[in-house]
Scaffold this active site. Sequence first.
Site, PDB file in Angstrom:
ATOM      1  N   TYR A 156       0.845  -1.206   0.000  1.00 22.06           N
ATOM      2  CA  TYR A 156       0.000   0.000   0.000  1.00 22.06           C
ATOM      3  C   TYR A 156       0.879   1.254   0.000  1.00 22.06           C
ATOM      4  O   TYR A 156       0.502   2.294  -0.522  1.00 22.06           O
ATOM      5  CB  TYR A 156      -0.955  -0.032   1.192  1.00 22.06           C
ATOM      6  CG  TYR A 156      -2.205   0.804   0.979  1.00 22.06           C
ATOM      7  CD1 TYR A 156      -3.056   0.560  -0.092  1.00 22.06           C
ATOM      8  CD2 TYR A 156      -2.528   1.836   1.858  1.00 22.06           C
ATOM      9  CE1 TYR A 156      -4.189   1.326  -0.293  1.00 22.06           C
ATOM     10  CE2 TYR A 156      -3.666   2.605   1.671  1.00 22.06           C
ATOM     11  CZ  TYR A 156      -4.495   2.345   0.596  1.00 22.06           C
ATOM     12  OH  TYR A 156      -5.614   3.105   0.400  1.00 22.06           O
ATOM     13  N   LYS A 163      -3.297   8.441   2.703  1.00 16.91           N
ATOM     14  CA  LYS A 163      -4.531   8.267   3.483  1.00 16.91           C
ATOM     15  C   LYS A 163      -4.368   8.847   4.890  1.00 16.91           C
ATOM     16  O   LYS A 163      -5.329   9.363   5.469  1.00 16.91           O
ATOM     17  CB  LYS A 163      -4.918   6.788   3.562  1.00 16.91           C
ATOM     18  CG  LYS A 163      -5.396   6.196   2.233  1.00 16.91           C
ATOM     19  CD  LYS A 163      -6.557   6.948   1.623  1.00 16.91           C
ATOM     20  CE  LYS A 163      -7.198   6.186   0.457  1.00 16.91           C
ATOM     21  NZ  LYS A 163      -8.143   7.020  -0.309  1.00 16.91           N
TER      22      LYS A 163
HETATM   23  P1  NAD Z   1     -12.321   3.639  -8.470  1.00 16.59           P
HETATM   24  O1  NAD Z   1     -11.133   3.372  -9.325  1.00 16.59           O
HETATM   25  O2  NAD Z   1     -13.627   3.227  -8.967  1.00 16.59           O
HETATM   26  O3  NAD Z   1     -12.374   5.169  -8.047  1.00 16.59           O
HETATM   27  C1  NAD Z   1     -11.241   6.007  -8.001  1.00 16.59           C
HETATM   28  C2  NAD Z   1     -11.638   7.296  -8.686  1.00 16.59           C
HETATM   29  O4  NAD Z   1     -10.588   8.292  -8.593  1.00 16.59           O
HETATM   30  C3  NAD Z   1     -11.933   7.108 -10.173  1.00 16.59           C
HETATM   31  O5  NAD Z   1     -13.227   7.570 -10.475  1.00 16.59           O
HETATM   32  C4  NAD Z   1     -10.891   7.986 -10.856  1.00 16.59           C
HETATM   33  O6  NAD Z   1     -11.365   8.544 -12.075  1.00 16.59           O
HETATM   34  C5  NAD Z   1     -10.693   9.042  -9.777  1.00 16.59           C
HETATM   35  N1  NAD Z   1      -9.487   9.838 -10.012  1.00 16.59           N
HETATM   36  C6  NAD Z   1      -8.202   9.405 -10.056  1.00 16.59           C
HETATM   37  N2  NAD Z   1      -7.397  10.436 -10.359  1.00 16.59           N
HETATM   38  C7  NAD Z   1      -8.189  11.533 -10.521  1.00 16.59           C
HETATM   39  C8  NAD Z   1      -7.951  12.886 -10.852  1.00 16.59           C
HETATM   40  N3  NAD Z   1      -6.711  13.358 -11.104  1.00 16.59           N
HETATM   41  N4  NAD Z   1      -9.013  13.749 -10.910  1.00 16.59           N
HETATM   42  C9  NAD Z   1     -10.273  13.298 -10.667  1.00 16.59           C
HETATM   43  N5  NAD Z   1     -10.568  12.021 -10.360  1.00 16.59           N
HETATM   44  C10 NAD Z   1      -9.523  11.154 -10.293  1.00 16.59           C
HETATM   45  O7  NAD Z   1     -11.979   2.856  -7.085  1.00 16.59           O
HETATM   46  P2  NAD Z   1     -12.685   2.908  -5.643  1.00 16.59           P
HETATM   47  O8  NAD Z   1     -12.175   1.717  -4.945  1.00 16.59           O
HETATM   48  O9  NAD Z   1     -14.140   3.139  -5.774  1.00 16.59           O
HETATM   49  O10 NAD Z   1     -11.970   4.166  -4.965  1.00 16.59           O
HETATM   50  C11 NAD Z   1     -12.694   5.254  -4.418  1.00 16.59           C
HETATM   51  C12 NAD Z   1     -12.050   5.680  -3.104  1.00 16.59           C
HETATM   52  O11 NAD Z   1     -12.248   4.634  -2.154  1.00 16.59           O
HETATM   53  C13 NAD Z   1     -10.549   5.919  -3.161  1.00 16.59           C
HETATM   54  O12 NAD Z   1     -10.214   7.024  -2.341  1.00 16.59           O
HETATM   55  C14 NAD Z   1      -9.990   4.644  -2.557  1.00 16.59           C
HETATM   56  O13 NAD Z   1      -8.692   4.819  -1.999  1.00 16.59           O
HETATM   57  C15 NAD Z   1     -11.022   4.412  -1.496  1.00 16.59           C
HETATM   58  N6  NAD Z   1     -11.013   3.073  -0.910  1.00 16.59           N
HETATM   59  C16 NAD Z   1     -11.099   1.964  -1.709  1.00 16.59           C
HETATM   60  C17 NAD Z   1     -11.060   0.710  -1.137  1.00 16.59           C
HETATM   61  C18 NAD Z   1     -11.112  -0.528  -1.998  1.00 16.59           C
HETATM   62  O14 NAD Z   1     -10.694  -1.595  -1.533  1.00 16.59           O
HETATM   63  N7  NAD Z   1     -11.606  -0.447  -3.215  1.00 16.59           N
HETATM   64  C19 NAD Z   1     -10.952   0.563   0.255  1.00 16.59           C
HETATM   65  C20 NAD Z   1     -10.884   1.710   1.051  1.00 16.59           C
HETATM   66  C21 NAD Z   1     -10.911   2.957   0.452  1.00 16.59           C
END
Ligand code: NAD
Length: 256
Positions: A156, A163
Amino acid sequence: MGLLEGKRAFIFGVANDKSIAWAIAQAFHQEGAKLAFSYSGESVAKRVIPLAESLGAELLIPCDVRNDAEIAQAFTVVKESWGGLDILIHSIAFAPKDELKGSFVNTTREGFATALDISAYSLIALAREAAPLMTGSDGSIITLTYYGGQKVFPNYNVMGVAKAALEMSVRYLAAAMGPDGIRVNAISAGPIKTLAAAGVGGFNQIAGHVAEKAPLRRNICQDEVAGAAVYLASPLARGVTGEVHFVDSGYNVIGL
Ligand code: NAD
């Protein structure tokens, strides 16, 4: 009547139908909220446009959060169309793929700056633009974080540092914006298979470990995060700000 009836929600972070932000959008729609979506890049646009249309979204605005002018323009569109805003969802993270595998010692200056800029600073930038639009008595800003910002997880790496910065930004923003009636909270989600998660080396190993060790003995799904987001965005949580709320099958309470 829905919990979010008539509330205006601006959602950043839908990339496809697996995105956590998409589940949040669907839940908000069910609870009566009006939706605006932002997307970054043409390839994302192709997937987001039909999704947004399927929920009757009123606004669909391009915005790369690295670009201050695009952020300002996005909120200008919201102001001109809606006159104000009640809810902001920040569901965005990015780090170059090479940073999400191997030793943390090899984190590059450029990778660090990119990860922190897109994944943490962007919350501050969006909150600043949202603030003047949140003139009601209960504005709500929600971001997504992961336990890797508090404890060390393999691969990570720099995203854990981002984060940690994001979670502390939630507390500082909560203190700064509370006097204006704006609440700022984070949801710390357990591992879910999404586009962003696919970029983290050894994701399946982490998810398997959670399913085995977490109190609920399973992983969570997008809908469960969305349920927490509905609560945090609604008047039910009007006394809650500066929190990191875990939706992780209870994994974070386990020591050994
Ligand atoms: P996802 O890939 O669907 O979403 C990530 C989003 O970030 C995408 O829509 C992407 O277009 C956007 N993004 C990236 N760079 C960007 C930029 N420069 N400008 C605008 N948008 C941008 O994946 P997700 O898992 O739904 O992630 C959403 C959030 O949840 C993130 O912060 C991720 O760290 C967090 N999260 C995810 C998990 C998991 O296991 N999937 C767990 C905990 C937290």
